[in-house]
Design an enzyme around this catalytic site. Structure first.
Site, PDB file in Angstrom:
ATOM      1  N   ASP A  70      12.587  22.844   5.115  1.00 49.71           N
ATOM      2  CA  ASP A  70      13.266  21.919   6.013  1.00 49.71           C
ATOM      3  C   ASP A  70      13.668  22.577   7.327  1.00 49.71           C
ATOM      4  O   ASP A  70      13.650  21.944   8.378  1.00 49.71           O
ATOM      5  CB  ASP A  70      14.505  21.316   5.336  1.00 49.71           C
ATOM      6  CG  ASP A  70      14.135  20.198   4.365  1.00 49.71           C
ATOM      7  OD1 ASP A  70      12.947  19.807   4.335  1.00 49.71           O
ATOM      8  OD2 ASP A  70      15.023  19.715   3.653  1.00 49.71           O
ATOM      9  N   ARG A  75      12.976  22.715  13.164  1.00 49.46           N
ATOM     10  CA  ARG A  75      12.618  23.448  14.382  1.00 49.46           C
ATOM     11  C   ARG A  75      11.410  22.797  15.063  1.00 49.46           C
ATOM     12  O   ARG A  75      11.356  22.668  16.289  1.00 49.46           O
ATOM     13  CB  ARG A  75      12.319  24.914  14.023  1.00 49.46           C
ATOM     14  CG  ARG A  75      12.155  25.836  15.200  1.00 49.46           C
ATOM     15  CD  ARG A  75      12.294  27.289  14.770  1.00 49.46           C
ATOM     16  NE  ARG A  75      11.386  27.643  13.705  1.00 49.46           N
ATOM     17  CZ  ARG A  75      10.144  28.087  13.899  1.00 49.46           C
ATOM     18  NH1 ARG A  75       9.664  28.213  15.122  1.00 49.46           N
ATOM     19  NH2 ARG A  75       9.376  28.399  12.880  1.00 49.46           N
ATOM     20  N   ASP A 170      38.080  22.403   8.684  1.00 46.42           N
ATOM     21  CA  ASP A 170      37.251  23.602   8.823  1.00 46.42           C
ATOM     22  C   ASP A 170      36.112  23.331   9.792  1.00 46.42           C
ATOM     23  O   ASP A 170      35.618  24.240  10.454  1.00 46.42           O
ATOM     24  CB  ASP A 170      36.681  24.013   7.464  1.00 46.42           C
ATOM     25  CG  ASP A 170      37.704  24.766   6.619  1.00 46.42           C
ATOM     26  OD1 ASP A 170      38.828  24.991   7.103  1.00 46.42           O
ATOM     27  OD2 ASP A 170      37.376  25.120   5.471  1.00 46.42           O
TER      28      ASP A 170
END
Length: 287
Positions: A70, A75, A170
């Site tokens: 993936d 990319r 976070d």
């Protein structure tokens, strides 16, 4: 799309499949069409692919083949973003969400493409305008992530300039439907069919009472303001660091419809892949 006249290869940074590359090169040679690749990638392997720069690859290939997982597929999609060139994902290793076939199925897949027995699935991207004027494009997600030891991600989320919610977390993740099975999923976000044109804003490990995700339409624009109480944040684009943001910085995120087109041969569905990857089952009570 007419007959394929030029094939572009995008390879995983470490894993090479000689078998897959040989199959593609042979198929292309029989049709008299060149195979192009990026210099640092095809330079690693012994094949007749022509090394060209990314711009040339994107301009000339009318089929891109991604060999990897993936990450390689994401990319490849970022390379081609905004162009109609179809992308065929070939899986080396673990089952992925985006790659359509395994190496063993490559020859029949190429024949199917030759004979127009395939469909193309449009995938939306999210695009962010950075404070320094750059733009970044992601097919899974753009995430503002706390740096350990440097304070929480305190982020205000506005839609069309209207403040909606402030998260302390976070991370605050802006995900596409494609990315709904990635970081967003681990943060408690929903599984979204890839055919849905919209994006998800979800906090990871929220420290605020309101910790729910927000789903927006592809037509809406979301602004993320890094609040004065926030730590310094890393901005991750499909999981790789694309910059840093400080309190007072602002990120505007919009959708880019059909930014990439993924080749589908009908071998598995999104739901098959999601059930296997995410181990979706019921509880003991329903079995």
């Amino acid at each position: 799309m007419g007959m394929v006249s030029t094939v572009g290869l995008v390879l995983h940074p470490e894993r090479d499949s000689k078998e897959a590359i040989d199959t593609i090169v042979e198929w292309a040679r029989n049709r008299g069409c060149p195979v192009l690749g990026l210099p640092d990638e095809v330079g690693r392997i012994d094949c007749s692919a022509v090394a060209v720069d990314a711009q040339t690859l994107v301009r000339q290939a009318d089929l891109l083949v991604s060999l990897g997982g993936d990450g390689t597929m994401l990319r490849t999609m970022r390379l081609i973003a905004g162009r109609p060139t179809p992308v065929l994902g070939v899986n080396l290793g673990r089952l992925g969400f985006l790659a359509e076939i395994d190496v063993a199925d490559l020859a029949p897949a190429l024949s199917a493409i030759d004979e127009h027995r395939y469909t193309v699935e449009p995938r939306m991207a999210v695009r962010a305008a950075l404070p320094d004027g750059r733009t970044v494009t992601a097919f899974n997600d753009i995430a503002l992530v706390r740096i350990p030891g440097d304070g929480l991600a305190a982020v205000s989320v506005s839609v069309y300039g209207e403040p909606f919610v402030r998260y302390a977390a976070d991370a605050v993740i802006v995900s596409t439907a494609t990315g709904s099975t990635a970081y967003s999923f681990s943060a408690g976000g929903p599984i979204v069919s890839p055919t849905v044109e919209g994006f998800i804003v979800v906090p990871a490990a929220a420290h605020t009472a309101f910790n729910r995700a927000l789903v927006l339409s592809a037509d809406e624009e979301v602004t993320l303001d890094v609040l004065p109480t926030s730590g310094q944040l890393a901005m991750e684009v499909d999981g790789t660091i694309g910059g840093h943001l400080s309190p007072g910085d602002q990120l505007t995120v919009t959708a880019l419809r059909a930014a990439a087109r993924v080749v589908r041969l009908g071998t598995t569905t999104f739901y098959d892949r999601a059930r296997r990857k995410l181990r979706v089952n019921g509880s003991a009570e329903v079995d």
